[in-house]
Design a protein around this motif. Structure first.
Motif, mmCIF file in Angstrom:
data_model
loop_
_atom_site.group_PDB
_atom_site.id
_atom_site.type_symbol
_atom_site.label_atom_id
_atom_site.label_comp_id
_atom_site.label_asym_id
_atom_site.label_seq_id
_atom_site.Cartn_x
_atom_site.Cartn_y
_atom_site.Cartn_z
ATOM 1 N N GLU A 334 5.108 7.317 1.216
ATOM 2 C CA GLU A 334 3.828 6.441 1.206
ATOM 3 C C GLU A 334 4.179 5.056 0.559
ATOM 4 O OE1 GLU A 334 0.929 7.417 2.323
ATOM 5 O OE2 GLU A 334 1.567 9.141 3.008
ATOM 6 N N GLU A 335 3.804 4.192 1.152
ATOM 7 C CA GLU A 335 3.922 2.544 0.805
ATOM 8 C C GLU A 335 3.431 2.587 -0.743
ATOM 9 O OE1 GLU A 335 3.911 -1.993 2.402
ATOM 10 O OE2 GLU A 335 2.569 -0.303 3.234
ATOM 11 N N SER A 336 2.393 3.271 -0.998
ATOM 12 C CA SER A 336 1.493 3.101 -2.101
ATOM 13 C C SER A 336 2.372 3.231 -3.570
ATOM 14 C CB SER A 336 0.395 3.765 -2.230
ATOM 15 O OG SER A 336 0.605 4.994 -2.175
ATOM 16 N N GLN A 340 3.406 0.667 -6.404
ATOM 17 C CA GLN A 340 3.093 0.779 -7.906
ATOM 18 C C GLN A 340 4.376 0.487 -8.641
ATOM 19 O OE1 GLN A 340 2.813 5.181 -9.196
ATOM 20 N NE2 GLN A 340 1.027 4.507 -10.179
ATOM 21 N N ASP A 353 -4.077 4.898 -6.439
ATOM 22 C CA ASP A 353 -5.097 4.468 -5.651
ATOM 23 C C ASP A 353 -5.363 3.015 -5.710
ATOM 24 O OD1 ASP A 353 -5.516 7.125 -5.137
ATOM 25 O OD2 ASP A 353 -6.978 7.563 -6.506
ATOM 26 N N ALA A 355 -2.690 0.656 -5.893
ATOM 27 C CA ALA A 355 -1.600 -0.107 -5.698
ATOM 28 C C ALA A 355 -1.473 -0.434 -4.214
ATOM 29 C CB ALA A 355 -0.277 1.024 -5.836
ATOM 30 N N ASP A 356 -2.303 -1.465 -4.221
ATOM 31 C CA ASP A 356 -2.283 -2.321 -2.877
ATOM 32 C C ASP A 356 -2.153 -3.906 -3.122
ATOM 33 O OD1 ASP A 356 -4.784 -3.084 -3.530
ATOM 34 O OD2 ASP A 356 -5.782 -1.273 -2.451
#
Length: 531
Positions: A334-336, A340, A353, A355-356
């Motif tokens: 997962e890129e998130s 992070q 949640d 982390a974008d």
């Protein structure tokens, strides 16, 4: 006890804050430059964060010594105060007499008069608060109200906040968003690199009277691993290692002595499960048969001493180590998670949640989504989230932290690995995401229509990059436009005379101040065999 044995005049690794042992690494120098720049800009707040023991106090002492006689400095070492106590302490520091029963308004008015008096006399007023992570939101709001006092040119009071990473989380609370927007300069102090650890140890030994390197090159490498580059831990381990060498009658410190000293002084018995402080220790090296690449995993040393695994391309692989690496890649799907970690590199804590890229604006940063080769990313010189794709099409996301000596440090989840650049290029997934700092007042673009601080920033940055003298500037003139076009041509960018994200990112990287960077200089001298 060991001083005569090693020819030392005094203890080189005492924890006492002796100014003559103050070693300013490149990161400490960058932090100091960033704070000084923030104060020169006349903004309301300047922020310095860092893990425990990284040297924040050292930087703050140097900053205080840099302040001229025309600055009235107030220092608060105990921030566990209420709003009224804060104003009382500030009055004490500014040498203002007040009635014991004075309330918030009375104290506020007293401070306001002193700030105005200082301004009229050509003095500025600076408040420095250490351990600022303990400040309450109510006290921070009171500080913001104080910084509302200003002229057309600058704030009457400037506040320097110094604290642990939790301070960043505190300032991200919605009720403190007005204060967060007034931070004109911020720096997150990372631990020392391996080269800096070597220089740090040599410096302290020389100050203590020993001109010979007591620690072997391999011992320095192990010291960097077990201390995580934290100066305070380095001092503890070195002190115990010198005692161990003295007891064993050894004139030089070996890797084994450093490991034993770390176990005795710090009691390492578990691996680290968190990455914000980047406190990882090297525990192995191998080559994966499928791609014949070298990598190393970082984690705390176990209780029992572990010898380094020396491996060549032809040697077999530690199957357990390979399995752990493959598992780490599978979990990093997962890129998130990688984003992070990238925020943490910049000193910001966000939830998984959150982390974008939308969070970048809250941190006074911008998010750049790019596509290109690894060499393209290296030219930007910013840590980034990258996508890795293996021959089976399995994609994973890693945080590319640093590149040095044809090797790269990656974070896969909470684990750090070192890989060869040749392998990284084979696994390269073409796209990347990086964070970058926006020059004040620019909005992410500086053009002929820009005015004020952003134009001066561009003038200074271009002058540094081109090796030309900087001017004082408030309007975008033809000379600045010419410099911008020459820099864009030099960097292989579109020569459009507009400083957009790609230009600003490269100028940030060239400035080398106040931000994480991707490409490190090679260790010098290169590590060699021990004598």
């Amino acid at each position: 006890m060991y001083k005569a044995f090693f020819g030392l005049a005094e203890n080189p690794f005492s924890l006492s804050p002796n100014p003559k042992y103050c070693y300013m690494s490149e990161r400490h120098t960058e932090a100091l430059a960033h704070l000084s720049y923030g104060l020169q800009e006349g903004g309301g707040f300047v922020l310095l964060t860092g893990e425990v023991g990284t040297g924040k106090t050292t930087v703050s002492r140097c900053l205080r010594r840099q302040l001229d006689d025309e600055t009235q400095l107030a220092v608060l070492h105990n921030p566990t105060l209420g709003p009224l106590e804060l104003l009382q302490c500030l009055c004490d520091e500014l040498q203002l007499a007040y009635e014991p029963a004075a309330g918030l308004k009375g104290l506020f008015d007293l401070i306001k008069m002193r700030l105005q008096e200082n301004l009229a006399a050509g003095r500025r007023t600076v408040l420095l608060i250490d351990e600022a992570q303990h400040l309450t939101p109510e006290v921070l709001e009171q500080l913001r109200l104080l910084t509302n006092l200003e002229t057309d040119e600058a704030k009457l009071l400037q506040v320097v906040l110094i604290g642990q990473p939790e301070l960043q989380q505190l300032l991200q609370q919605p009720l403190l968003r007005q204060l967060a927007q007034r931070i004109t300069a911020r720096y997150h102090l990372l631990p020392l690199s391996r080269a800096d650890v070597d220089a740090y140890v040599r410096f302290r030994l020389q100050v203590a009277g020993c001109l010979q390197p007591l620690f072997t090159p391999s011992a320095i490498t192990v010291l960097h691993r077990v201390s995580g580059g934290i100066p305070r831990l380095i001092n503890l381990i070195c002190e115990r290692a010198l005692l161990g060498a003295y007891g064993a009658g050894q004139p030089r410190i070996s890797p084994k002595l450093v490991r034993q000293a770390a176990e005795e002084a710090l009691g390492y018995g578990q691996r680290s499960s968190s990455a914000p402080g980047l406190l990882f220790a090297l525990c192995g090296a191998a080559f994966l048969a499928a791609g014949w690449f070298g990598w190393q995993q970082w984690g705390w040393l176990p209780t029992a001493p572990v010898e380094e695994v020396t491996v060549t391309v032809k040697q077999p692989v530690d199957a357990d180590l390979v399995s752990r690496f493959q598992e780490a890649r599978q979990l990093a799907s997962e890129e998130s998670g990688a984003l992070q970690q990238l925020y943490r590199v910049w000193g910001y804590e966000v939830t998984l949640d959150e982390a974008d890229c939308s969070q970048a604006y809250r941190a006074d940063l911008r998010c750049e989504l790019g596509a290109g080769s690894l060499d393209d990313l290296l030219a930007l010189d910013h840590p980034a989230v990258i996508r890795l794709v293996d021959e089976d099409g399995l994609a994973s996301y890693a945080t590319l932290l640093q590149v040095e000596d044809q090797q790269a440090d990656l974070l896969l989840g909470d684990e750090s690995w070192r890989v060869d650049l040749s392998w990284l290029k084979q696994m390269w997934g073409d796209d990347y995401t990086l964070l970058w700092a926006v020059p004040a007042g620019s909005g992410g673009v500086i053009s002929v229509k820009s005015r004020g601080p952003s134009v001066q920033w561009l003038e200074t940055a271009l002058s540094q990059a081109l090796g030309e003298p900087a001017r004082t500037l408030r309007r975008f003139d033809s000379t600045l436009a010419d410099r911008l076009r020459r820099f864009q041509q030099q960097e292989g960018l579109a020569v459009d005379g507009v400083a957009g994200p790609q230009t600003l990112i490269r100028l940030n990287a060239r400035s080398r101040t106040g931000m994480p960077r991707l490409v490190l200089r090679q260790d010098s001298p290169a590590e060699q065999g021990e004598s």
